[in-house]
Design an enzyme around this catalytic site. Structure first.
Site, mmCIF file in Angstrom:
data_model
loop_
_atom_site.group_PDB
_atom_site.id
_atom_site.type_symbol
_atom_site.label_atom_id
_atom_site.label_comp_id
_atom_site.label_asym_id
_atom_site.label_seq_id
_atom_site.Cartn_x
_atom_site.Cartn_y
_atom_site.Cartn_z
ATOM 1 N N ASN A 45 50.960 34.316 -0.073
ATOM 2 C CA ASN A 45 50.717 35.349 0.943
ATOM 3 C C ASN A 45 51.640 36.540 0.680
ATOM 4 O O ASN A 45 52.795 36.368 0.306
ATOM 5 C CB ASN A 45 51.040 34.733 2.320
ATOM 6 C CG ASN A 45 50.611 35.567 3.499
ATOM 7 O OD1 ASN A 45 49.467 36.017 3.559
ATOM 8 N ND2 ASN A 45 51.512 35.789 4.458
ATOM 9 N N HIS A 103 49.198 44.610 6.850
ATOM 10 C CA HIS A 103 49.935 45.435 7.813
ATOM 11 C C HIS A 103 49.736 46.891 7.403
ATOM 12 O O HIS A 103 50.374 47.376 6.476
ATOM 13 C CB HIS A 103 51.429 45.095 7.790
ATOM 14 C CG HIS A 103 51.731 43.725 8.295
ATOM 15 N ND1 HIS A 103 51.530 43.361 9.616
ATOM 16 C CD2 HIS A 103 52.209 42.623 7.675
ATOM 17 C CE1 HIS A 103 51.883 42.091 9.777
ATOM 18 N NE2 HIS A 103 52.290 41.621 8.623
HETATM 19 C C1 XIL Z 1 57.653 38.844 11.935
HETATM 20 C C2 XIL Z 1 57.523 38.440 13.395
HETATM 21 O O1 XIL Z 1 56.357 39.016 13.909
HETATM 22 C C3 XIL Z 1 58.727 38.897 14.175
HETATM 23 O O2 XIL Z 1 58.686 38.374 15.490
HETATM 24 C C4 XIL Z 1 60.021 38.437 13.488
HETATM 25 O O3 XIL Z 1 61.119 38.984 14.162
HETATM 26 C C5 XIL Z 1 60.035 38.888 12.047
HETATM 27 O O4 XIL Z 1 58.864 38.393 11.392
HETATM 28 N N1 XIL Z 1 55.340 39.369 7.391
HETATM 29 C C6 XIL Z 1 55.343 38.033 7.727
HETATM 30 C C7 XIL Z 1 55.639 37.612 9.111
HETATM 31 O O5 XIL Z 1 54.977 37.190 6.886
HETATM 32 O O6 XIL Z 1 56.267 36.358 9.178
HETATM 33 C C8 XIL Z 1 56.477 38.637 9.841
HETATM 34 O O7 XIL Z 1 56.604 38.239 11.197
HETATM 35 C C9 XIL Z 1 55.843 40.014 9.720
HETATM 36 C C10 XIL Z 1 55.766 40.417 8.274
#
Ligand code: XIL
Length: 334
Positions: free
Chosen positions: A192, A228
């Site tokens: 991932n 994202h």
């Molecule tokens: C993020 C969470 O949403 C937050 O609550 C935490 O503080 C940090 O991690 N990529 C990922 C996720 O694979 O695990 C992350 O999640 C966001 C970015």
């Protein structure tokens, strides 16, 4: 009996009070019912106590990913002391509501307990194997798919210089997949990452790795594309081509963490662009049968990681802070 009926009646009234306005407020058929893909969201189990949060999650989605509760730093902050409480709460919710679970994540440099950084190479290898075996076995048969390795590459396609890479070398990824498969042969195993939506050096490095792992017989089933996005940076170039090339390797593809953030405050033009991006992500996934899951990283602007991590940006989800569907939801659901 009378009391029970009265209670049931009260519950029904409660439900209809909540549902009636929402039905007229832009909801369509549940997302999970308009596609053959899994439709998921990241979930923080503590929020399940909020009635509207739980109701929208239960209505719209058929897969859940623990937002933080299966990460190493949450499960084993202190060496040898496991805290399964958050993960177990999500598993109970999923069982009750018949959702599948995406496990997240086994090997990641972030949210890693600090004690892991202090181990020798030999110890680290043993501990990593133990960690994967313990966690995957505990949820054996309950987790549909695991993000086994998360964010292993830099933007230029070189390996990220994590403690695993430094001490164990390139082979840690193949090992992690083998250990995960041993612990639960029925779970789909994914690599991932973010910024691998389009065709670029990072997604190409991921592609090359996956192809070579496959050639060596390493048990890897899929590629997780976090997605994202931000409306500031344009939609990723070559998204569909990229999905197609992973599909051609006979890999499953999952959109694992979709959100589309924007500079705040939001306005109708920004929300329209966000809607377009979500729709493109969704449609691209549906353009290849290999894309089996569309998961968003949270579903409501009430609870989203974006404002904490990207100051000045937010409103990245399909539902607003009051659980009203946004244009992005309607774009997908039309
Ligand atoms: C993020 C969470 O949403 C937050 O609550 C935490 O503080 C940090 O991690 N990529 C990922 C996720 O694979 O695990 C992350 O999640 C966001 C970015």
């Amino acid at each position: 009996m009378l009391r029970r009926t009265a209670l049931a009646g009260a519950l029904l009234v409660g439900v209809s009070i909540w549902q009636a306005p929402s039905a007229g407020a832009g909801y369509g058929p549940p997302l999970k019912d308009i596609t053959h893909r899994y439709v998921g969201s990241a979930v923080t189990p503590a929020h399940l106590a909020e009635r509207d949060y739980r109701a929208v999650l239960t209505r719209e989605f058929d897969s859940v990913t623990p937002e933080n509760e299966m990460k190493w730093g949450t499960l084993e902050a202190t060496r040898g002391q496991y805290d399964w409480s958050g993960a177990d709460e999500l598993v109970r919710y999923a069982k009750k509501t018949r959702k599948t679970i995406r496990g997240h994540t086994l090997v990641w440099h972030s949210q890693l307990p600090s004690w892991v950084n202090d181990l020798s190479a030999d110890e680290l290898r043993t501990v990593l194997r133990q960690h994967i075996t313990t966690v995957v076995s505990r949820f054996r048969g309950k987790v549909r798919a695991w993000d086994v390795v998360n964010e292993a590459f830099n933007e230029d396609g070189t390996r990220r210089n994590t403690v695993f890479q430094q001490k164990l070398g390139d082979g840690y990824i193949a090992d992690a997949f083998r250990w995960a498969r041993q612990a639960d042969p029925s779970a789909k195993l994914y690599i991932n990452d973010y910024n691998i939506e389009g065709v670029n050096p990072k997604s190409t490095a991921t592609y090359d790795l996956v192809r070579s792992l496959r050639q060596q017989g390493v048990p890897i089933d899929g590629v997780g594309i976090q997605a994202h996005l931000s409306i500031q940076y344009g939609f990723p170039a070559g998204y569909r081509d990229n999905l197609r090339r992973f599909g051609a390797l006979r890999m499953d593809i999952a959109i694992t963490e979709a959100d589309v953030r924007m500079p705040l405050p939001a306005d109708s033009a920004k929300l329209a662009t966000q809607a377009q991006y979500f729709k493109q992500l969704w449609d691209g996934c549906h353009a290849t049968w290999r894309c089996v899951e569309f998961t968003t990283w949270g579903f409501t602007d009430r609870h989203s990681w974006v404002p904490d991590v990207f100051p000045g940006e937010g409103d990245a989800c399909l539902f607003d802070a009051n659980m009203r569907p946004k244009p992005a939801y309607r774009a997908i659901n039309s």
